[in-house]
Motif scaffolding. Sequence first.
Motif, PDB file in Angstrom:
ATOM      1  N   GLY A  21       0.508  -1.484  -0.105  1.00 38.86           N
ATOM      2  CA  GLY A  21       0.425   0.039  -0.109  1.00 38.86           C
ATOM      3  C   GLY A  21       0.969   0.771  -0.028  1.00 38.86           C
ATOM      4  N   MET A  22       1.962   1.238  -0.614  1.00 42.22           N
ATOM      5  CA  MET A  22       2.979   2.387  -0.490  1.00 42.22           C
ATOM      6  C   MET A  22       2.874   3.291  -2.131  1.00 42.22           C
ATOM      7  SD  MET A  22       6.701   1.677  -0.499  1.00 42.22           S
ATOM      8  CE  MET A  22       7.434   1.188   1.872  1.00 42.22           C
ATOM      9  N   THR A  23       2.999   4.279  -2.015  1.00 41.45           N
ATOM     10  CA  THR A  23       3.006   5.201  -3.022  1.00 41.45           C
ATOM     11  C   THR A  23       4.013   5.336  -3.313  1.00 41.45           C
ATOM     12  OG1 THR A  23       3.481   7.194  -2.413  1.00 41.45           O
ATOM     13  CG2 THR A  23       1.395   6.396  -1.985  1.00 41.45           C
ATOM     14  N   GLN A  24       4.373   5.087  -5.147  1.00 39.08           N
ATOM     15  CA  GLN A  24       6.202   6.046  -5.782  1.00 39.08           C
ATOM     16  C   GLN A  24       6.749   6.469  -4.831  1.00 39.08           C
ATOM     17  OE1 GLN A  24       4.842   6.452  -9.824  1.00 39.08           O
ATOM     18  NE2 GLN A  24       4.823   4.378 -10.540  1.00 39.08           N
ATOM     19  N   GLN A  25       6.051   8.185  -4.290  1.00 38.90           N
ATOM     20  CA  GLN A  25       6.964   9.085  -3.838  1.00 38.90           C
ATOM     21  C   GLN A  25       7.220   8.418  -2.240  1.00 38.90           C
ATOM     22  OE1 GLN A  25       7.046  12.262  -4.891  1.00 38.90           O
ATOM     23  NE2 GLN A  25       8.252  12.130  -2.905  1.00 38.90           N
ATOM     24  N   GLN A  26       6.646   7.241  -1.283  1.00 35.00           N
ATOM     25  CA  GLN A  26       6.826   6.830  -0.711  1.00 35.00           C
ATOM     26  C   GLN A  26       8.033   6.109  -0.435  1.00 35.00           C
ATOM     27  OE1 GLN A  26       3.294   5.272   0.341  1.00 35.00           O
ATOM     28  NE2 GLN A  26       2.768   6.745   2.070  1.00 35.00           N
ATOM     29  N   LEU A  27       8.139   5.156  -1.385  1.00 36.79           N
ATOM     30  CA  LEU A  27       9.510   4.378  -1.646  1.00 36.79           C
ATOM     31  C   LEU A  27      10.534   5.446  -2.246  1.00 36.79           C
ATOM     32  CD1 LEU A  27      10.628   2.312  -2.070  1.00 36.79           C
ATOM     33  CD2 LEU A  27       9.525   2.084  -4.192  1.00 36.79           C
ATOM     34  N   ALA A  28       9.927   6.686  -3.416  1.00 33.03           N
ATOM     35  CA  ALA A  28      11.006   6.471  -3.514  1.00 33.03           C
ATOM     36  C   ALA A  28      12.243   7.761  -1.879  1.00 33.03           C
ATOM     37  CB  ALA A  28      10.545   8.527  -4.522  1.00 33.03           C
ATOM     38  N   GLU A  29      11.062   8.211  -1.238  1.00 30.93           N
ATOM     39  CA  GLU A  29      11.366   9.024   0.159  1.00 30.93           C
ATOM     40  C   GLU A  29      12.713   7.861   1.176  1.00 30.93           C
ATOM     41  OE1 GLU A  29       8.295  10.472   2.181  1.00 30.93           O
ATOM     42  OE2 GLU A  29       8.433  12.147   0.243  1.00 30.93           O
ATOM     43  N   LYS A  30      11.844   6.725   1.064  1.00 34.36           N
ATOM     44  CA  LYS A  30      12.528   5.792   1.844  1.00 34.36           C
ATOM     45  C   LYS A  30      14.037   5.285   0.925  1.00 34.36           C
ATOM     46  CE  LYS A  30       9.496   3.210   4.202  1.00 34.36           C
ATOM     47  NZ  LYS A  30       9.051   2.066   5.097  1.00 34.36           N
TER      48      LYS A  30
END
Length: 123
Positions: A21-30
């Motif tokens: 349930g992760m967005t591309q933005q959330q993954l990118a930030e991680k």
Amino acid sequence: MKHPVDVHVGKRVRHRRWMLGMTQQQLAEKVGIKFQQIQKYETGMNRVSASRLWDIAEALSVPINYFFEGLGGQEGLMAQGVVPGDILADKEALELVRSYYAIPENQRRRLFELARVLSDTAA
């Protein structure tokens, strides 16, 4: 031209991200990159380096080999020109699986049995 292995790895990144349930933005930030780069990885437009794949695996809580699961041998890939189909390549299937696991276990078992009965009668 996209290489079939890059496309496969990108699909696996997208599948796992969706399952969490992760967005591309959330993954990118991680991972410490821009979300546009995640988009390019997921489509196979850009190849993922070994160190970046390591970071993505950490962010998605999977071992590195997860991204290569379902990948046939080199000969099979080149003969076909594509990676074999994956049921989770369909966005609807991903949403269904995620929704299914969000259901409480006792209800989920009953839903599974219903689906099994319906599929048996359709055959």
